[in-house]
Enzyme design. Structure first.
Site, PDB file in Angstrom:
ATOM      1  N   HIS A  82      -5.735 -72.301  -5.549  1.00 29.88           N
ATOM      2  CA  HIS A  82      -6.495 -71.194  -6.129  1.00 29.88           C
ATOM      3  C   HIS A  82      -6.436 -70.023  -5.160  1.00 29.88           C
ATOM      4  CE1 HIS A  82      -9.331 -73.351  -3.518  1.00 29.88           C
ATOM      5  NE2 HIS A  82      -9.722 -72.130  -3.224  1.00 29.88           N
ATOM      6  N   HIS A 107      -5.406 -70.728  -1.316  1.00 30.02           N
ATOM      7  CA  HIS A 107      -5.853 -72.012  -0.758  1.00 30.02           C
ATOM      8  C   HIS A 107      -5.182 -73.157  -1.507  1.00 30.02           C
ATOM      9  CE1 HIS A 107      -9.831 -70.182   0.890  1.00 30.02           C
ATOM     10  NE2 HIS A 107      -8.787 -69.933   1.658  1.00 30.02           N
ATOM     11  N   THR A 187     -15.236 -73.126   1.090  1.00 27.66           N
ATOM     12  CA  THR A 187     -15.837 -71.785   1.184  1.00 27.66           C
ATOM     13  C   THR A 187     -16.634 -71.453  -0.079  1.00 27.66           C
ATOM     14  OG1 THR A 187     -13.912 -70.717   0.220  1.00 27.66           O
ATOM     15  CG2 THR A 187     -13.935 -70.981   2.626  1.00 27.66           C
TER      16      THR A 187
HETATM   17  C1  LIG Z   1     -11.985 -77.810  -3.247  1.00 31.37           C
HETATM   18  C2  LIG Z   1     -12.233 -76.347  -3.083  1.00 31.37           C
HETATM   19  C3  LIG Z   1     -12.815 -75.640  -4.096  1.00 31.37           C
HETATM   20  C4  LIG Z   1     -13.030 -74.270  -3.946  1.00 31.37           C
HETATM   21  C5  LIG Z   1     -12.645 -73.619  -2.777  1.00 31.37           C
HETATM   22  O1  LIG Z   1     -12.795 -72.274  -2.590  1.00 31.37           O
HETATM   23  C6  LIG Z   1     -12.090 -74.349  -1.766  1.00 31.37           C
HETATM   24  S1  LIG Z   1     -11.664 -73.505  -0.352  1.00 31.37           S
HETATM   25  C7  LIG Z   1     -11.860 -75.717  -1.915  1.00 31.37           C
HETATM   26 ZN   LIG Z   2     -10.838 -71.596  -1.539  1.00 26.56          ZN
END
Ligand SMILES: Cc1ccc(O)c(S)c1
Ligand SMILES: [Zn+2]
Length: 249
Positions: A82, A107, A187
């Site tokens: 994402h 990420h 985060t």
């Molecule tokens: C598993 C996950 C979900 C949302 C995020 O921003 C991040 S960094 C990791």
């Molecule tokens: Zn993230």
């Protein structure tokens, strides 16, 4: 439970992310190995609008797409990637480099499938999750990003999904795979402190128009008045006593 000092007042130790990476303080660690990406394009599954961003999800019922070596013990199974972005091109990344912000950050999320049986379980443990962070810098249109962005009008509202298969995630990575690494957290809520962060030192490009497409995603569902995901990046958190290591001198 924090550390106890002489005043017997617990001082909490933060392992939160993101952080500002002060490159001159990062410590070169010659024991750090090169990152080993073994991704099978056939494990790409779908794109989901999760409300605060969109996830590109992968089949993670077996170890067909894994990240190995680097700072990690063994390999971690790819589950999704994402982006985080800002309301303008002036900010958007979560990690900073010597106080510099990028307009967005990718990420790539993996979990420790040797020790745990799901991402949800792995996220409860400090060695459960490994996230590769890649900065996006303003430049020419990124054709690989474009193959993702052209699907976003199919997941415009919260909860919508669309198929997304045969995608080689290694095409999105920069040539230079040198990285900084430190222990931190997710985060976004619930901010679990379960992440080995691996931040690539080379950025990939994104155009202003492509960033505009991110901001047209809606955080509302189709039967609500539309609101847009204009930004979804968290402010930097205290480093405290953590040391950031570098894979190169
Ligand atoms: C598993 C996950 C979900 C949302 C995020 O921003 C991040 S960094 C990791
Ligand atoms: Zn993230």
């Amino acid at each position: 439970m924090g550390l106890h000092n002489s005043h017997h007042k617990p001082c909490p130790t933060h392992l939160q992310s993101p952080i500002n990476i002060h490159t001159r303080t990062a410590k070169y660690d010659p024991s750090l190995k090169p990152l080993k990406f073994s991704y099978d394009p056939k494990t790409a599954k779908r794109i989901v609008n999760v409300g605060h961003c969109f996830n590109v999800e992968f089949e993670d019922t077996c170890d067909r797409s894994v990240l190995g070596e680097g700072p990690l013990t063994g390999y971690y199974r790819l589950c999704q990637f994402h982006f985080h972005w800002g309301s303008s091109d002036k900010d958007g990344s979560e990690h900073n480099i010597d106080g510099k912000l990028y307009p967005a950050e990718l990420h790539i999320v993996h979990w420790n499938s040797k020790k745990y049986t799901s991402f949800e379980e792995a996220a409860q443990h400090s060695d459960g999750v490994a996230v590769v962070g890649v900065f996006l810098k303003l430049g020419d249109t990124n054709p690989v990003l474009e193959s993702i962005i052209q699907n976003l009008d199919r997941v415009k509202t919260k909860g919508k999904t669309c198929p997304f298969t045969e995608f080689d995630l290694t095409d999105l990575l920069p040539k230079d795979l040198n990285y900084w690494t430190y222990m931190g957290s997710l985060t976004t809520k619930p901010y679990f402190e379960c992440v080995t962060w691996i931040i690539l030192q080379e950025a990939i490009t994104v155009s202003s128009e492509q960033l505009e497409q991110f901001r047209r995603l809606q955080c509302t569902s189709e039967n609500e008045n539309p609101s847009f995901i204009l930004e979804n990046h968290r402010p930097v958190q205290p480093l405290d006593h953590r040391v950031v290591r570098s894979s190169c001198p």
